[in-house]
Structure formats: structure tokens, C-alpha cells
Design an enzyme around this catalytic site. Sequence first.
Site, PDB file in Angstrom:
ATOM      1  N   SER A  58       0.851  -1.193   0.000  1.00 54.13           N
ATOM      2  CA  SER A  58       0.000   0.000   0.000  1.00 54.13           C
ATOM      3  C   SER A  58       0.883   1.237   0.000  1.00 54.13           C
ATOM      4  O   SER A  58       2.039   1.193   0.445  1.00 54.13           O
ATOM      5  CB  SER A  58      -0.874   0.001   1.259  1.00 54.13           C
ATOM      6  N   TYR A  88      -0.023   0.113  10.611  1.00 62.47           N
ATOM      7  CA  TYR A  88      -0.368  -0.361   9.271  1.00 62.47           C
ATOM      8  C   TYR A  88       0.768  -0.072   8.298  1.00 62.47           C
ATOM      9  O   TYR A  88       1.156  -0.927   7.494  1.00 62.47           O
ATOM     10  CB  TYR A  88      -1.654   0.318   8.795  1.00 62.47           C
TER      11      TYR A  88
END
Length: 310
Positions: free
Chosen positions: A158, A184
Site C-alpha cells: 500500500s 499499518y
Amino acid sequence: MTRITTPFGFSSTAAEVLDGVDLTGRRAVVTGGASGIGVETARALAAAGAEVTLAVRRREAGEHTAEDIIATTGNKQVLVAALDLADQTSVRRFTAAWEGPLHILVNNAGVMAAPETRTPEGWELQFATNHFGHFTLATGLHGALAAAGGARVVSVSSSAHLRSAVVFDDIHFRERPYEPWSAYGQSKTANVLFAVEATRRWAGDGITVNALMPGGIRTNLQRYVSDEELERLRRASGGGGAQWKTPEQGAATSVLVAASPLLDGVSGRYFEDCEEAEPNRPGTRTGVAPHALDPEAAERLWQVSVGTLG
């Protein structure tokens, strides 16, 4: 190295990327194959003729998705297997049960910006799921990948990797305050570093490993993130990231890395919008950060992972 570009881009769909590609006789595993871009990744691979196993946490959802993919593609070789990436016992059960070669492994499932949660081992949930779970899965399936000859591993990362390198001194937030986006971010950096080090270790086995950013797609991956936060992130991303993709568009880069002949022999790289990403420019949310491609960090992460997981 020459940067890889393709005829595809931001708006391309998974079906367009694999148009004309024949995957008959190939076997694929897609983690998280019952939701979001995992469904469309699996659908495109199945439509091209591959046998596809949906590795899912909820078998009922997997069975429903498999029926849908069979109905839309006509390919009856869509299977379902239980896999909980946060549970090392579940992952090892999956790898022990696998028989025969594996041509494509798509490490797609993930947890995003979750509230502070720990596994029974005390590991931070996002790192435990997004990295440790997929690390055990891929290394446990290494023999099957090597047996396939020319296997590909896809590590879905990501743009959030830009938020944080892997903080080796405190991966699990035991000393520093927990922050969900930092957690994350470092787990998504770990996904890229895995591709870098696996390329070095597995090249002799004919296995290629690449990482990618699928784009911004509204799926249940964002179940912990409010609509207001998503809109703020969307506006802050700039460039192509300012627009949402459909799940079919979001799966395009995954299937490009997984199966396109355009990437034969390509390994250890990071892709976005169906081409190799350029280096990140400070202040933007596109491209790849130097910390995610650092070979020393990649080797250290592998060693930490082996030491932690045994």
C-alpha cells in the site's frame, strides 16, 4: 535496472490485463479471496483458466464467492480453504495440507488501521496478520512454488508504506504509544521488504516475488476507518490516488504481477497503476520509499521473522 511500464494504467481492469492470457494448468492461491479486490483477483485468474483456491477466514463467505466466480467464468476449479493469517497454527495447517505445485501465490488479505489488538503471542495484530501470516504462508509453500517452475508470489502492499519504515527496536508497540496508521504503514513496508529479500533467496528456484499498491478502493478493508477519515486521506493523497478505483480496477495490478507475460522474469520490484513505481517524491503519496527497498532492512526483517516464528 530499466523501469517496467505496460500498456495498462490507473483505469485498467483485471480482465483487461489478462485478456488473451491462458492460465490453463496453473494453480493459484489468493488470500482474502472472498472480499474486496481478492474476489476480482481470483475471478480474473479463474477466467483465464487457472485453478484458484480462495484462502479465507470465513469458509461460508468463501463458498458463496466460489459459486459466484464459477457462475461468471464457467471455470469449476474454484476451491475454498480455511486460513486465518493471525493464527500461526491455521497458517501451518494450510501449508501442511497443500499438495502438488503452486504457480501463483497472491498475498492479498490484510488488516488496516485497526485499534490496538494483540495476538495470543503478544504481537501487534496488523504486523502479525499482514506480514507474519503471509511470511509463514509463503515460506511454508516454498517447496510447492519451486516445484512449479517459474512461480510468482504477489505481495499486496500500500502507499501507506510511506508512513513508516519497520521500527525494528519496537515492532509491536511495547515501548511507544500505539498509532494505528503507523502500525499499518510498517506492516505494508514489510510486505515490500519481503519481496526484496525473497527475490534474493529464491531466484535460484525460479520464483519471482513483487510487491504492489492496488490503489484506493472502497472495501471492507476500511471497516475501522470512518468515512470522514477516508475522505481526508483521499484528498491528501494527490495525483491518481485522489480518485477511487473499482474493485475490478484495484485488482488489475495484482493480476499483472501474478500472471502477465509482460513481467516474465521480473522480481523484487514495487508496482502501482500497472507499472513499476518511481521513487517517492517528498510531499506526495505515490511512488516507493527508499526504506521499503533497502536490502539490509529486507535481510534483517527476514531474520527477525524466522527468529520470531521459529
